[in-house]
Design a protein around this motif. Structure first.
Motif, PDB file in Angstrom:
ATOM      1  N   SER A  87      19.708 163.119 -14.766  1.00 52.29           N
ATOM      2  CA  SER A  87      20.689 163.251 -15.840  1.00 52.29           C
ATOM      3  C   SER A  87      20.796 164.685 -16.328  1.00 52.29           C
ATOM      4  N   SER A  88      19.882 165.542 -15.887  1.00 51.21           N
ATOM      5  CA  SER A  88      19.904 166.938 -16.319  1.00 51.21           C
ATOM      6  C   SER A  88      19.139 167.785 -15.320  1.00 51.21           C
ATOM      7  N   VAL A  89      19.268 169.087 -15.478  1.00 50.00           N
ATOM      8  CA  VAL A  89      18.512 170.029 -14.659  1.00 50.00           C
ATOM      9  C   VAL A  89      18.136 171.201 -15.546  1.00 50.00           C
ATOM     10  N   GLY A  90      17.019 171.839 -15.242  1.00 54.09           N
ATOM     11  CA  GLY A  90      16.597 172.973 -16.046  1.00 54.09           C
ATOM     12  C   GLY A  90      15.140 173.300 -15.837  1.00 54.09           C
ATOM     13  N   THR A  91      14.607 174.110 -16.739  1.00 57.80           N
ATOM     14  CA  THR A  91      13.240 174.585 -16.618  1.00 57.80           C
ATOM     15  C   THR A  91      12.238 173.447 -16.568  1.00 57.80           C
ATOM     16  N   PHE A  92      12.427 172.460 -17.389  1.00 60.31           N
ATOM     17  CA  PHE A  92      11.464 171.365 -17.441  1.00 60.31           C
ATOM     18  C   PHE A  92      11.451 170.556 -16.155  1.00 60.31           C
ATOM     19  N   LEU A  93      12.622 170.361 -15.563  1.00 60.11           N
ATOM     20  CA  LEU A  93      12.667 169.632 -14.298  1.00 60.11           C
ATOM     21  C   LEU A  93      11.971 170.426 -13.203  1.00 60.11           C
ATOM     22  N   THR A  94      12.115 171.748 -13.229  1.00 61.03           N
ATOM     23  CA  THR A  94      11.438 172.590 -12.239  1.00 61.03           C
ATOM     24  C   THR A  94       9.927 172.392 -12.302  1.00 61.03           C
ATOM     25  N   VAL A  95       9.381 172.454 -13.493  1.00 66.18           N
ATOM     26  CA  VAL A  95       7.938 172.295 -13.648  1.00 66.18           C
ATOM     27  C   VAL A  95       7.521 170.858 -13.361  1.00 66.18           C
ATOM     28  N   TYR A  96       8.342 169.905 -13.791  1.00 66.84           N
ATOM     29  CA  TYR A  96       8.043 168.496 -13.525  1.00 66.84           C
ATOM     30  C   TYR A  96       7.974 168.231 -12.022  1.00 66.84           C
ATOM     31  N   ASN A  97       8.946 168.750 -11.282  1.00 70.13           N
ATOM     32  CA  ASN A  97       8.970 168.515  -9.836  1.00 70.13           C
ATOM     33  C   ASN A  97       7.741 169.114  -9.150  1.00 70.13           C
ATOM     34  N   ARG A  98       7.349 170.302  -9.583  1.00 69.27           N
ATOM     35  CA  ARG A  98       6.153 170.917  -8.996  1.00 69.27           C
ATOM     36  C   ARG A  98       4.916 170.070  -9.299  1.00 69.27           C
ATOM     37  N   THR A  99       4.845 169.596 -10.525  1.00 65.45           N
ATOM     38  CA  THR A  99       3.710 168.773 -10.913  1.00 65.45           C
ATOM     39  C   THR A  99       3.692 167.458 -10.145  1.00 65.45           C
ATOM     40  N   GLN A 100       4.870 166.864  -9.959  1.00 62.80           N
ATOM     41  CA  GLN A 100       4.941 165.595  -9.236  1.00 62.80           C
ATOM     42  C   GLN A 100       4.541 165.745  -7.774  1.00 62.80           C
ATOM     43  N   LYS A 101       4.814 166.904  -7.195  1.00 63.16           N
ATOM     44  CA  LYS A 101       4.364 167.153  -5.820  1.00 63.16           C
ATOM     45  C   LYS A 101       2.840 167.170  -5.768  1.00 63.16           C
ATOM     46  N   ARG A 102       2.232 167.741  -6.774  1.00 62.60           N
ATOM     47  CA  ARG A 102       0.774 167.758  -6.841  1.00 62.60           C
ATOM     48  C   ARG A 102       0.223 166.353  -7.027  1.00 62.60           C
ATOM     49  N   VAL A 103       0.874 165.583  -7.899  1.00 61.13           N
ATOM     50  CA  VAL A 103       0.440 164.208  -8.121  1.00 61.13           C
ATOM     51  C   VAL A 103       0.615 163.387  -6.848  1.00 61.13           C
ATOM     52  N   THR A 104       1.690 163.652  -6.115  1.00 61.13           N
ATOM     53  CA  THR A 104       1.902 162.966  -4.836  1.00 61.13           C
ATOM     54  C   THR A 104       0.744 163.222  -3.891  1.00 61.13           C
ATOM     55  N   ASP A 105       0.315 164.467  -3.801  1.00 61.45           N
ATOM     56  CA  ASP A 105      -0.823 164.808  -2.933  1.00 61.45           C
ATOM     57  C   ASP A 105      -2.085 164.074  -3.386  1.00 61.45           C
ATOM     58  N   ILE A 106      -2.289 163.974  -4.688  1.00 63.71           N
ATOM     59  CA  ILE A 106      -3.470 163.287  -5.226  1.00 63.71           C
ATOM     60  C   ILE A 106      -3.444 161.814  -4.834  1.00 63.71           C
ATOM     61  N   ILE A 107      -2.277 161.195  -4.972  1.00 66.30           N
ATOM     62  CA  ILE A 107      -2.149 159.766  -4.662  1.00 66.30           C
ATOM     63  C   ILE A 107      -2.341 159.514  -3.166  1.00 66.30           C
ATOM     64  N   LYS A 108      -1.740 160.351  -2.344  1.00 66.70           N
ATOM     65  CA  LYS A 108      -1.892 160.175  -0.900  1.00 66.70           C
ATOM     66  C   LYS A 108      -3.335 160.396  -0.466  1.00 66.70           C
ATOM     67  N   HIS A 109      -3.984 161.357  -1.077  1.00 64.82           N
ATOM     68  CA  HIS A 109      -5.390 161.594  -0.749  1.00 64.82           C
ATOM     69  C   HIS A 109      -6.246 160.400  -1.151  1.00 64.82           C
ATOM     70  N   ALA A 110      -5.919 159.802  -2.299  1.00 60.78           N
ATOM     71  CA  ALA A 110      -6.665 158.622  -2.743  1.00 60.78           C
ATOM     72  C   ALA A 110      -6.531 157.502  -1.729  1.00 60.78           C
ATOM     73  N   ALA A 111      -5.324 157.334  -1.178  1.00 57.03           N
ATOM     74  CA  ALA A 111      -5.106 156.276  -0.193  1.00 57.03           C
ATOM     75  C   ALA A 111      -5.817 156.571   1.122  1.00 57.03           C
ATOM     76  N   ASP A 112      -5.833 157.842   1.522  1.00 56.66           N
ATOM     77  CA  ASP A 112      -6.414 158.223   2.817  1.00 56.66           C
ATOM     78  C   ASP A 112      -7.933 158.285   2.803  1.00 56.66           C
ATOM     79  N   SER A 113      -8.521 158.327   1.611  1.00 61.01           N
ATOM     80  CA  SER A 113      -9.975 158.514   1.521  1.00 61.01           C
ATOM     81  C   SER A 113     -10.760 157.207   1.566  1.00 61.01           C
ATOM     82  N   HIS A 114     -10.052 156.082   1.711  1.00 60.82           N
ATOM     83  CA  HIS A 114     -10.695 154.766   1.770  1.00 60.82           C
ATOM     84  C   HIS A 114     -11.670 154.576   0.606  1.00 60.82           C
ATOM     85  N   PRO A 115     -11.166 154.615  -0.613  1.00 62.31           N
ATOM     86  CA  PRO A 115     -12.038 154.539  -1.792  1.00 62.31           C
ATOM     87  C   PRO A 115     -12.706 153.175  -1.941  1.00 62.31           C
ATOM     88  N   ALA A 116     -13.789 153.165  -2.672  1.00 59.59           N
ATOM     89  CA  ALA A 116     -14.517 151.920  -2.919  1.00 59.59           C
ATOM     90  C   ALA A 116     -13.671 150.981  -3.771  1.00 59.59           C
TER      91      ALA A 116
END
Length: 706
Positions: A87-116
């Motif tokens: 619904s919008s674009v701007g500075t906050f979306l830029t930072v949000y997208n970068r952060t979400q890429k990091r969160v994506t990596d965290i989630i994928k790593h959690a799945a790949d690490s076969h956690p207990a």
């Protein structure tokens, strides 16, 4: 729900990050190829300071004094394209997208690490996997909702209705506890320390019951709002038809008519922000006397609140009006309403026909968003919200080193020191009030990055094949966590936002600031940039947060977070007069043709913007230690400071989203927040702003508060 957001946050739509003065350290000398190894070698020149200002965004065809937002951001704005799924674009979306890429990596790593099994990592991996399993969602259909739908179907009396309504009570206005779907329960719960007793947590009951963003969407005679209401009626009927409900059109009419009555019973956002109207400590017996109609005994028992001695009725008139509706409206209408709210709240996690209907109305119609976000992106966002601190702990370990935490803590202290210096010289404040303000500022707690103790998710069940049940489990788990602290001493380490949230917060009840880790990154904070940029972009936001403790609502609380009038009558009048001038200033800003900002509604944030900018400017000049600021990219230090502030609010919104922002948010749209500079004498000098320009204010018209 239309809640009193400021009590937990004054939920700030602004950014924060660490900043520091430009370093003058030079690289270590190295021997040249032609020089003997023993020769003294020349030092490399110091690296040129970086401006930090986005020079390509500036539109020099615009006079700074006519429209400073467009001067600072015009080229960017004219070329910016709002993504089809936003619904919008701007500075906050830029930072949000970068952060979400990091969160994506965290989630994928959690799945790949076969956690207990049962570990936080396993819960993260399973929540994401279930969200992505569309085949399972289609197969399950409405099965996860059968218990809730059966309970609604089993309503045969007003006592039954009260019990079902109570069972649906959930924590409100807490960004941490939000799930992937929206809620429209009749009331919302907020748990925090008492307004007059800062030592223990109490329950606050808040008005609710609406699906559209606010009561204005139901009651306004504006043609656009009338269009939304027409679309909403169609949406309700279509949801019922998708669920196979008979006489869907008639049921939809009953739902809409009841919500119209709920909207009329609610209090306005402005009234809801008045803390003095909210300090209503009722015993459970008082609810039956002061808000008759609802079977409160059945309601509180189902809500798990029957053991509470008192509950704060935040909007007493609305609570009374809604309670009367429970008694007056036909049971059939209430059952239709509850059925629709159940389906609507869960629609994004139901089969595609429901999810598509929900997106078309809530996102496309109400916010103007043409395309749904990719499911993987939605899954990441949902997982990062539902298991916020589990994800946040991993985020901090990877992306927020101790030195970043230290930098922002140092900067916050610099801004607090600047605020102290301003208080000492404030002409309109009497010595008596000044002393109490200084004491409150000295006791201000600052939490940076993440909590000292991570919340536990023990007892929360997450599967890898039922996303709706997972979301329901999270909602119930979070609600029970808040119930568990009622009546107990306040946990001063409680965090209202997760580390990966791009935001910042002031907690008037606790006299505390919280700055999540994710906000501490460019463009809000650039460690390579000159101090002017960092103080203008980030320092102004830190100052904004500090000043919330002294805005029109934060100033109502003392150093311990107790509702207490510590102002002399003369100071209170002086403060009121200054802030009303600011409200009138914002009243003049037109967001869309015929739609102006409501200066009273946004006043707290506007006060914080001008105060934060003022304090940041003082702190910036103190950081120069009497030395002249360098000229970089042809810009003086003051010019870079103000440009960095304006570029913080770089944003472009769709009309529907902008309308919703003006109608429902306590923050003015970014383009008007950037114009805060017109109240600063230094801005006029920096850009040679003269009488006759559109933003020009005579010196005695410029609002100066702190």
């Amino acid at each position: 729900m239309q809640a009193s957001r400021w009590i937990l946050a004054t939920a700030i739509a602004c950014a924060l990050g660490a900043c520091s003065s430009q370093s003058n350290n030079t690289p270590k000398p190295a021997p040249t190829a032609s020089a003997p190894a023993t020769a003294t070698t020349a030092k490399a020149p110091a690296a040129a300071p970086v401006s930090g200002v986005d020079m390509a965004a500036i539109d020099k065809s615009v006079k700074p004094g006519d429209n400073f937002f467009m001067y600072a951001n015009g080229t960017w704005y004219n070329n910016a394209k709002i993504p089809a799924d936003r619904s919008s674009v701007g500075t906050f979306l830029t930072v949000y997208n970068r952060t979400q890429k990091r969160v994506t990596d965290i989630i994928k790593h959690a799945a790949d690490s076969h956690p207990a099994a049962g570990s936080n990592a396993a819960k993260i991996a399973d929540y994401y996997a279930a969200f992505m399993d569309t085949a399972a969602i289609e197969k399950q259909g409405l099965t996860p909702l059968k218990p809730e739908l059966a309970a609604i179907d089993g309503i045969h009396s007003r006592a039954d209705l009260a019990a079902v309504l109570g069972s649906r009570l959930r924590q409100d206005v807490d960004p941490v506890n939000a799930t992937d779907f929206h809620t429209s329960n009749l009331f919302g719960l907020f748990v925090a320390q008492g307004l007059t007793d800062p030592s223990h947590n109490i329950a606050y009951l808040l008005q609710g019951g609406l699906t559209m963003p606010s009561r204005d969407y139901y009651l306004s005679s504006n043609k656009t709002m009338e269009g939304y209401r027409t679309a909403y009626k169609t949406y309700i009927a279509n949801i019922f038809k998708a669920a196979g409900i008979k006489d869907a059109d008639a049921a939809a009419k009953r739902v809409f008519d009841l919500e119209m009555k709920i909207a009329k019973a609610q209090e306005s956002l402005i009234d809801s922000q008045d803390v003095h109207k909210a300090n209503n400590l009722w015993t459970l017996a008082d609810f039956g006397k002061k808000a008759p109609g609802l079977d409160w005994n059945a309601y509180f028992k189902a809500a798990g609140l029957s053991n509470q001695k008192i509950v704060d009725a935040w909007q007493p008139a609305a609570i009374a009006g809604l309670s009367k509706l429970v008694a007056d409206a036909p049971l059939a209408s209430w059952k239709d309403l509850l059925t629709f709210h159940t389906l609507d709240s869960a629609a994004s996690l139901l089969p595609k026909k429901f999810a598509d209907l929900s997106f078309d109305f809530h996102s496309k119609t109400l916010n103007g968003v043409p395309e749904q976000r990719a499911r993987a992106k939605r899954a990441v966002a949902a997982t990062g919200t539902a298991l916020g601190f589990a994800v946040g702990q991993l985020y901090v370990e990877k992306y927020f080193p101790p030195e970043a935490k230290q930098k922002v803590e140092d900067l916050v202290q610099n801004l607090i020191a600047a605020f102290h210096s301003r208080l000492k010289t404030l002409a309109w404040m009497t010595p008596e009030t000044r002393a109490k303000a200084q004491a409150k500022l000295s006791d201000l707690k600052v939490a940076v990055g993440y909590p000292q103790h991570w919340p536990s998710y023990a007892g929360l069940t997450i599967s890898n094949d039922n996303p709706l049940q997972n979301a329901l489990n999270v909602s119930k788990f979070n609600y029970e966590q808040r119930l568990a602290v009622l009546g107990k001493p306040v946990n001063r380490d409680h965090w209202w936002m997760t580390p990966q949230l791009v935001n910042a917060i002031n907690l008037p009840l606790e006299n505390e600031l919280q700055f999540p880790a994710a906000i501490l990154q460019p463009p809000f904070f650039n460690p390579k940039a000159d101090a002017a940029h960092n103080y203008g972009a980030i320092g102004a936001v830190i100052g904004h947060e500090i000043s919330h403790s002294f805005d029109n609502m934060g100033s109502q609380f003392d150093a311990e977070g107790r509702l207490h009038n510590w102002w002399t009558p003369a100071d209170a009048k002086a403060f009121h007069d200054k802030t009303q001038a600011l409200a009138k200033q914002f009243d003049t800003y037109e967001a869309l043709p015929g739609l102006n900002v409501n200066g009273e509604q946004t006043l707290g944030e506007d006060i914080a913007d001008i105060s934060g900018l003022t304090i940041a400017y003082v702190a910036y000049h103190q950081s120069l230690d009497g030395k002249p600021a360098p000229v970089i990219d042809g810009l003086t230090g003051d010019q870079r400071f103000f440009l960095s502030f304006a570029q913080t609010w770089q944003s472009k919104m769709r009309d529907a989203a902008l309308r919703q922002r003006v109608k429902t948010d306590v923050h003015a749209p970014g383009q008007f927040r950037a114009e805060t500079v017109r109240n600063m004498d230094a801005w006029y000098k920096a850009f040679n702003v003269q009488p006759g320009t559109k933003l020009y204010l005579k010196p005695d018209q410029r609002v100066k508060i702190w």
